[in-house]
Design a protein around this motif. Structure first.
Motif, PDB file in Angstrom:
ATOM      1  N   PHE A 101     -85.513-109.277 -53.521  1.00  0.00           N
ATOM      2  CA  PHE A 101     -86.634-109.648 -54.378  1.00  0.00           C
ATOM      3  C   PHE A 101     -87.801-110.077 -53.499  1.00  0.00           C
ATOM      4  O   PHE A 101     -87.630-110.480 -52.346  1.00  0.00           O
ATOM      5  N   SER A 102     -88.990-109.979 -54.015  1.00  0.00           N
ATOM      6  CA  SER A 102     -90.177-110.360 -53.245  1.00  0.00           C
ATOM      7  C   SER A 102     -90.139-111.845 -52.927  1.00  0.00           C
ATOM      8  O   SER A 102     -89.771-112.654 -53.779  1.00  0.00           O
ATOM      9  N   PRO A 103     -90.519-112.246 -51.718  1.00  0.00           N
ATOM     10  CA  PRO A 103     -90.469-113.667 -51.355  1.00  0.00           C
ATOM     11  C   PRO A 103     -91.353-114.536 -52.231  1.00  0.00           C
ATOM     12  O   PRO A 103     -91.101-115.725 -52.387  1.00  0.00           O
ATOM     13  N   ALA A 140     -88.432-114.930 -62.501  1.00  0.00           N
ATOM     14  CA  ALA A 140     -89.561-114.784 -61.576  1.00  0.00           C
ATOM     15  C   ALA A 140     -89.715-113.344 -61.126  1.00  0.00           C
ATOM     16  O   ALA A 140     -90.837-112.839 -60.977  1.00  0.00           O
ATOM     17  N   GLN A 141     -88.601-112.672 -60.937  1.00  0.00           N
ATOM     18  CA  GLN A 141     -88.664-111.289 -60.493  1.00  0.00           C
ATOM     19  C   GLN A 141     -89.251-110.376 -61.564  1.00  0.00           C
ATOM     20  O   GLN A 141     -89.920-109.404 -61.257  1.00  0.00           O
ATOM     21  N   LYS A 142     -89.017-110.708 -62.819  1.00  0.00           N
ATOM     22  CA  LYS A 142     -89.604-109.930 -63.910  1.00  0.00           C
ATOM     23  C   LYS A 142     -91.124-110.036 -63.890  1.00  0.00           C
ATOM     24  O   LYS A 142     -91.828-109.111 -64.291  1.00  0.00           O
ATOM     25  N   VAL A 143     -91.618-111.193 -63.418  1.00  0.00           N
ATOM     26  CA  VAL A 143     -93.062-111.408 -63.356  1.00  0.00           C
ATOM     27  C   VAL A 143     -93.673-110.685 -62.160  1.00  0.00           C
ATOM     28  O   VAL A 143     -94.701-110.017 -62.276  1.00  0.00           O
ATOM     29  N   TRP A 144     -93.018-110.788 -60.981  1.00  0.00           N
ATOM     30  CA  TRP A 144     -93.667-110.305 -59.761  1.00  0.00           C
ATOM     31  C   TRP A 144     -93.352-108.848 -59.433  1.00  0.00           C
ATOM     32  O   TRP A 144     -94.240-108.093 -59.024  1.00  0.00           O
ATOM     33  N   ASP A 145     -92.112-108.431 -59.584  1.00  0.00           N
ATOM     34  CA  ASP A 145     -91.714-107.101 -59.124  1.00  0.00           C
ATOM     35  C   ASP A 145     -91.933-106.038 -60.185  1.00  0.00           C
ATOM     36  O   ASP A 145     -91.648-106.256 -61.365  1.00  0.00           O
ATOM     37  N   ASP A 146     -92.437-104.886 -59.752  1.00  0.00           N
ATOM     38  CA  ASP A 146     -92.699-103.780 -60.676  1.00  0.00           C
ATOM     39  C   ASP A 146     -91.439-103.365 -61.417  1.00  0.00           C
ATOM     40  O   ASP A 146     -91.450-103.144 -62.613  1.00  0.00           O
ATOM     41  N   GLN A 147     -90.362-103.193 -60.681  1.00  0.00           N
ATOM     42  CA  GLN A 147     -89.082-102.799 -61.283  1.00  0.00           C
ATOM     43  C   GLN A 147     -88.072-103.891 -60.979  1.00  0.00           C
ATOM     44  O   GLN A 147     -87.459-103.912 -59.922  1.00  0.00           O
ATOM     45  N   SER A 148     -87.907-104.795 -61.911  1.00  0.00           N
ATOM     46  CA  SER A 148     -87.021-105.930 -61.672  1.00  0.00           C
ATOM     47  C   SER A 148     -85.572-105.531 -61.857  1.00  0.00           C
ATOM     48  O   SER A 148     -85.251-104.555 -62.539  1.00  0.00           O
ATOM     49  N   LEU A 149     -84.700-106.294 -61.235  1.00  0.00           N
ATOM     50  CA  LEU A 149     -83.271-106.070 -61.392  1.00  0.00           C
ATOM     51  C   LEU A 149     -82.832-106.524 -62.777  1.00  0.00           C
ATOM     52  O   LEU A 149     -83.478-107.355 -63.408  1.00  0.00           O
ATOM     53  N   THR A 150     -81.727-105.979 -63.238  1.00  0.00           N
ATOM     54  CA  THR A 150     -81.222-106.339 -64.558  1.00  0.00           C
ATOM     55  C   THR A 150     -80.297-107.549 -64.470  1.00  0.00           C
ATOM     56  O   THR A 150     -79.874-107.955 -63.381  1.00  0.00           O
TER      57      THR A 150
END
Length: 247
Positions: A101-103, A140-150
């Protein structure tokens, strides 16, 4: 935790990574230090805290006791022992190594952890800090990353929980936040400096957000907030229909 697929970061022209150098461990160390400090803020957790129905979903001891007639005493002892800062770091680093995930998610996740504690009164303790951190990073990953993990991906990375359990914990996390997932630029900056100030003598791996990037992050967090609220409403309507309680 074995390596899993890498999340795609915000590189579609809307927002670029703020990473200045590859030493991401410094960001994780800073987040780990804050989480570790919060766990140790109260040396003893009250029975009321442990038995609070709203908080039981976050307590790993609940799952240990429910899954087997024979209690795993070694597991319970682990869950009752105060983690060291190194153990806190190792857990978050293992999640990062698995998901990539993005830092920047470390900063946003801390916003959500503190918001959860402030709004719900939840106290971090040895038995619940892992699920709390896991869910905060997931959102947080849903907010920052284009394709977030499930949620299934996160259950794969931390197999103590099933996908259904991760989903239930995440839903409770957001309910306790009253679905307030919005992260304003000034809030991000506040937490950015909180973590950066914990890193002494070396350059912090992340730069500050530029005004346009902060605006994009606000829009994306608002979109996630709206999507999650709508999803919760659909689930509630479906549950009502299945139980025959809808009008």
């Amino acid at each position: 935790m074995e390596s899993y697929r890498k999340a795609n970061t915000m590189s579609n022209g809307n927002m670029k990574s703020t990473l200045l150098n590859p030493n991401v461990d410094l960001v994780i160390q800073a987040l780990s230090a804050v989480v570790h400090s919060q766990i140790h803020e109260r040396s003893a957790v009250s029975r009321e805290d442990l038995e609070n129905e709203c908080f039981c979903l976050f307590d790993e001891e609940t799952y240990v006791r429910e899954r087997s007639d024979t209690i795993d005493e070694k597991r319970l002892q682990l869950l009752r022992s105060m983690p060291t800062v190194h153990e806190t770091f190792d857990f978050i680093k293992a999640l990062f190594d698995s998901s990539k995930f993005s830092p920047e998610c470390c900063i946003i996740s801390l916003v959500y952890i503190n918001r959860l504690r402030a709004l719900s009164g939840l106290v971090l303790h040895p038995g619940n800090w892992r699920p709390v951190v896991l869910c905060a990073l997931l959102i947080a990953q849903k907010v920052w990353d284009d394709q977030s993990l499930t949620n299934g991906d996160f259950a794969f990375m931390y197999p103590f929980f099933s996908t259904a359990e991760v989903t239930a914990i995440e839903r409770k996390f957001m309910e306790l936040l009253d679905f307030n997932l919005m992260v304003k630029g000034k809030t991000y900056v506040q937490y950015y400096f909180e973590l950066r100030n914990l890193v002494k003598g070396v350059e912090f791996p992340l730069r500050q957000l530029k005004p346009g990037e902060a605006e994009v992050m606000e829009l994306r967090s608002r979109a996630v907030e709206r999507n999650e609220q709508e999803r919760a409403e659909r689930l509630s309507m479906t549950a009502s229909w299945l139980t025959g309680t809808s009008h």
